[in-house]
Design a protein around this motif. Structure first.
Motif, mmCIF file in Angstrom:
data_model
loop_
_atom_site.group_PDB
_atom_site.id
_atom_site.type_symbol
_atom_site.label_atom_id
_atom_site.label_comp_id
_atom_site.label_asym_id
_atom_site.label_seq_id
_atom_site.Cartn_x
_atom_site.Cartn_y
_atom_site.Cartn_z
ATOM 1 N N GLN A 227 0.699 -1.298 0.191
ATOM 2 C CA GLN A 227 -0.023 0.103 0.047
ATOM 3 C C GLN A 227 0.959 1.188 0.041
ATOM 4 O OE1 GLN A 227 -2.542 -0.663 3.392
ATOM 5 N NE2 GLN A 227 -4.350 -1.228 2.188
ATOM 6 N N ALA A 228 1.868 1.320 0.671
ATOM 7 C CA ALA A 228 2.746 2.205 0.902
ATOM 8 C C ALA A 228 3.631 2.590 -0.578
ATOM 9 C CB ALA A 228 3.837 2.284 1.919
ATOM 10 N N ALA A 229 3.748 1.529 -1.004
ATOM 11 C CA ALA A 229 4.472 1.579 -2.406
ATOM 12 C C ALA A 229 3.577 2.212 -3.518
ATOM 13 C CB ALA A 229 4.870 0.299 -2.968
ATOM 14 N N GLU A 230 2.315 1.668 -3.333
ATOM 15 C CA GLU A 230 1.255 2.226 -4.232
ATOM 16 C C GLU A 230 1.204 3.812 -4.109
ATOM 17 O OE1 GLU A 230 -1.738 1.852 -7.418
ATOM 18 O OE2 GLU A 230 -0.110 0.540 -6.845
ATOM 19 N N GLU A 231 0.932 4.115 -2.870
ATOM 20 C CA GLU A 231 0.563 5.442 -2.506
ATOM 21 C C GLU A 231 1.861 6.355 -3.169
ATOM 22 O OE1 GLU A 231 0.036 5.387 1.679
ATOM 23 O OE2 GLU A 231 -1.697 4.567 1.461
ATOM 24 N N ALA A 232 2.946 5.752 -2.964
ATOM 25 C CA ALA A 232 4.276 6.725 -3.410
ATOM 26 C C ALA A 232 4.636 6.772 -4.786
ATOM 27 C CB ALA A 232 5.469 6.183 -2.456
ATOM 28 N N GLY A 233 4.116 5.595 -5.508
ATOM 29 C CA GLY A 233 4.139 5.470 -6.841
ATOM 30 C C GLY A 233 5.574 4.811 -7.364
ATOM 31 N N ILE A 234 5.827 3.808 -6.335
ATOM 32 C CA ILE A 234 6.920 3.033 -6.698
ATOM 33 C C ILE A 234 6.457 1.557 -6.827
ATOM 34 C CG2 ILE A 234 8.358 4.666 -5.464
ATOM 35 C CD1 ILE A 234 8.988 2.386 -3.548
ATOM 36 N N TYR A 235 7.464 0.725 -7.260
ATOM 37 C CA TYR A 235 7.249 -0.760 -7.468
ATOM 38 C C TYR A 235 7.419 -1.590 -6.075
ATOM 39 C CZ TYR A 235 7.219 0.144 -12.621
ATOM 40 O OH TYR A 235 6.745 0.475 -13.789
ATOM 41 N N VAL A 236 6.828 -2.593 -6.250
ATOM 42 C CA VAL A 236 6.893 -3.385 -4.872
ATOM 43 C C VAL A 236 6.803 -4.773 -5.322
ATOM 44 C CG1 VAL A 236 4.535 -3.309 -4.560
ATOM 45 C CG2 VAL A 236 5.936 -3.836 -2.607
ATOM 46 N N VAL A 237 7.561 -5.832 -4.615
ATOM 47 C CA VAL A 237 7.338 -7.373 -4.744
ATOM 48 C C VAL A 237 6.716 -7.674 -3.216
ATOM 49 C CG1 VAL A 237 8.663 -9.359 -4.748
ATOM 50 C CG2 VAL A 237 9.504 -7.266 -6.244
ATOM 51 N N GLY A 238 5.593 -8.344 -3.540
ATOM 52 C CA GLY A 238 4.874 -8.716 -2.267
ATOM 53 C C GLY A 238 5.461 -10.065 -1.413
ATOM 54 N N TYR A 239 4.798 -10.746 -0.767
ATOM 55 C CA TYR A 239 5.064 -11.887 -0.174
ATOM 56 C C TYR A 239 4.000 -12.490 0.380
ATOM 57 C CZ TYR A 239 7.302 -15.243 3.080
ATOM 58 O OH TYR A 239 7.717 -16.580 3.621
ATOM 59 N N ASN A 240 3.969 -13.991 0.567
ATOM 60 C CA ASN A 240 3.002 -14.908 0.748
ATOM 61 C C ASN A 240 1.876 -15.380 -0.020
ATOM 62 O OD1 ASN A 240 3.595 -16.115 3.720
ATOM 63 N ND2 ASN A 240 3.153 -13.705 4.350
ATOM 64 N N ASN A 241 1.414 -14.339 -0.479
ATOM 65 C CA ASN A 241 0.280 -14.459 -1.703
ATOM 66 C C ASN A 241 0.343 -13.249 -2.706
ATOM 67 O OD1 ASN A 241 -0.891 -12.511 -0.021
ATOM 68 N ND2 ASN A 241 -2.836 -13.286 -0.538
ATOM 69 N N ASP A 242 -0.490 -13.234 -3.636
ATOM 70 C CA ASP A 242 -0.512 -12.213 -4.694
ATOM 71 C C ASP A 242 -1.332 -11.079 -4.020
ATOM 72 O OD1 ASP A 242 -0.889 -10.448 -6.684
ATOM 73 O OD2 ASP A 242 -2.185 -11.913 -8.080
#
Length: 361
Positions: A227-242
């Motif tokens: 969520q923080a990445a989306e708000e800041a406009g940067i990419y993110v690799v999640g974890y556990n599930n999609d």
């Protein structure tokens, strides 16, 4: 908590079980009534959610199989009470999904030698107790290839739970993938000392972004960092599930768990009369771990790189921690032509070259 097996493995010396346990007699599928105890709620969106998804996968594989679960079972004496209740209610197989349940699993299993128990991430076994976990470091490496390919600033942030070998191993595998794709990139780590704390996760993510990261990785259980990445406009690799629902435009992929592989295979063995105590540690080849779908911004060239590296792992003969591998100081820890043993991976307590951060004592 649920993943402290590796911490204690470092202290006691992790050795895969080699005892010749006998197979249990078969049980008809309609009489198994598998019971599950979960460390958290199934609505956590991460660790427990994926275990429950695996339970449902198991049910679908066997028509007539009905299971039950109990959420938020603490790592204390109450775990024994819950497991005994499951047994009294007819469970012939009991799954416990947190490391801290381990001693209570052994305690209850001793009382009910005819019941099969499977414990996630532990290292203690008995005639009727087996363990299971996955080689998540393989999927971490593949996700690192994506992160390294997508950074423009060559700074990737990593929200990390606890400084224990499992998390360290994941950071290292991720970083090896990052550096394979982009030798100039670095991975900066912030520890939050929690598995599930949305506030801390988001705060750490924001601090990494403020420090210059334009891609985030994570080892935590909620969608706060995405969520923080989306708000800041940067990419993110999640974890556990999609976790793309938390970052619909910026989610690149995520290393994910497929716990249903173990749950399905365990029930099949019970039905066939081939189940016997063993320590299961499986990965990409068996489908235990994988990657979530790629985000729309991931180029075809990056997808191909991931598939090529995945194919190398699946072919055997090469894995993530094959040498040469250097530590942060440039010292060769794994010489060329050699590979880390399972015991060495499970007790890893050093960072690879390219990681920026310390491992607290």
């Amino acid at each position: 908590m649920k993943r402290f097996s590796v911490l204690l493995a470092l202290a006691v010396g992790f050795i895969f079980c080699s005892a010749a346990f006998a197979a249990f007699p078969p049980v008809p599928v309609e009489k198994i009534n598998p019971g599950f105890i979960y460390i958290g709620p199934i609505g956590d969106g991460g660790y427990t959610f994926m275990h429950d998804k695996g339970r449902l996968f198991m049910e679908e594989a066997f028509p007539g199989l009905k299971s039950t679960y109990v959420e938020s079972v603490p790592e204390g004496p109450d775990a024994a009470r819950v497991m005994e209740t499951l047994v009294r209610n007819g469970s012939k197989v009991v799954f416990a999904n947190s490391f801290g349940h381990m001693d209570f699993v052994l305690e209850v299993a001793k009382k009910y030698p005819e019941i099969i128990f499977m414990h996630c991430s532990g290292y203690k076994v008995a005639e009727n107790v087996g363990t299971y976990f996955g080689r998540m470091y393989q999927a971490r490496y593949l996700s690192g290839l994506v992160a390294g390919s997508m950074t423009k600033k060559n700074v990737i942030g990593y929200v990390a739970a606890y400084p224990i070998p499992e998390v360290i191993r994941g950071i290292n595998a991720f970083t090896l993938g990052v550096r394979k794709a982009n030798p100039n990139a670095e991975v900066r780590v912030i520890w939050i000392f929690s598995w599930l704390d949305p506030g801390k996760e988001k705060e750490a993510a924001k601090a990494l972004i403020d420090a210059g990261a334009d891609v985030l990785g994570m080892h935590a259980d909620t969608g706060a960092a995405p969520q923080a990445a989306e708000e800041a406009g940067i990419y993110v690799v999640g974890y556990n599930n999609d976790m793309s629902n938390y970052a619909p435009t910026k989610h690149l992929t995520a290393p994910i768990w497929n716990w249903g592989i173990v749950y399905r295979d365990t029930i099949r063995q019970v039905v066939e009369g081939t189940w016997k105590s063993e320590q299961v540690w499986i990965g990409l080849k068996e489908g235990m771990v994988d990657l979530a779908p790629f985000g729309k911004d991931v180029p075809d060239s990056v997808k191909k790189l991931v598939e090529d590296e995945k194919a190398k792992i699946l072919a055997g003969g090469w894995d993530v921690f094959h040498g040469p591998v250097k530590d942060q100081g440039g010292v060769v820890k794994v010489p060329g032509g050699t590979a880390m043993t399972d015991a060495e991976m499970l007790s890893m307590n050093w960072f690879v070259e390219g990681v920026k951060g310390d491992i607290p004592k």
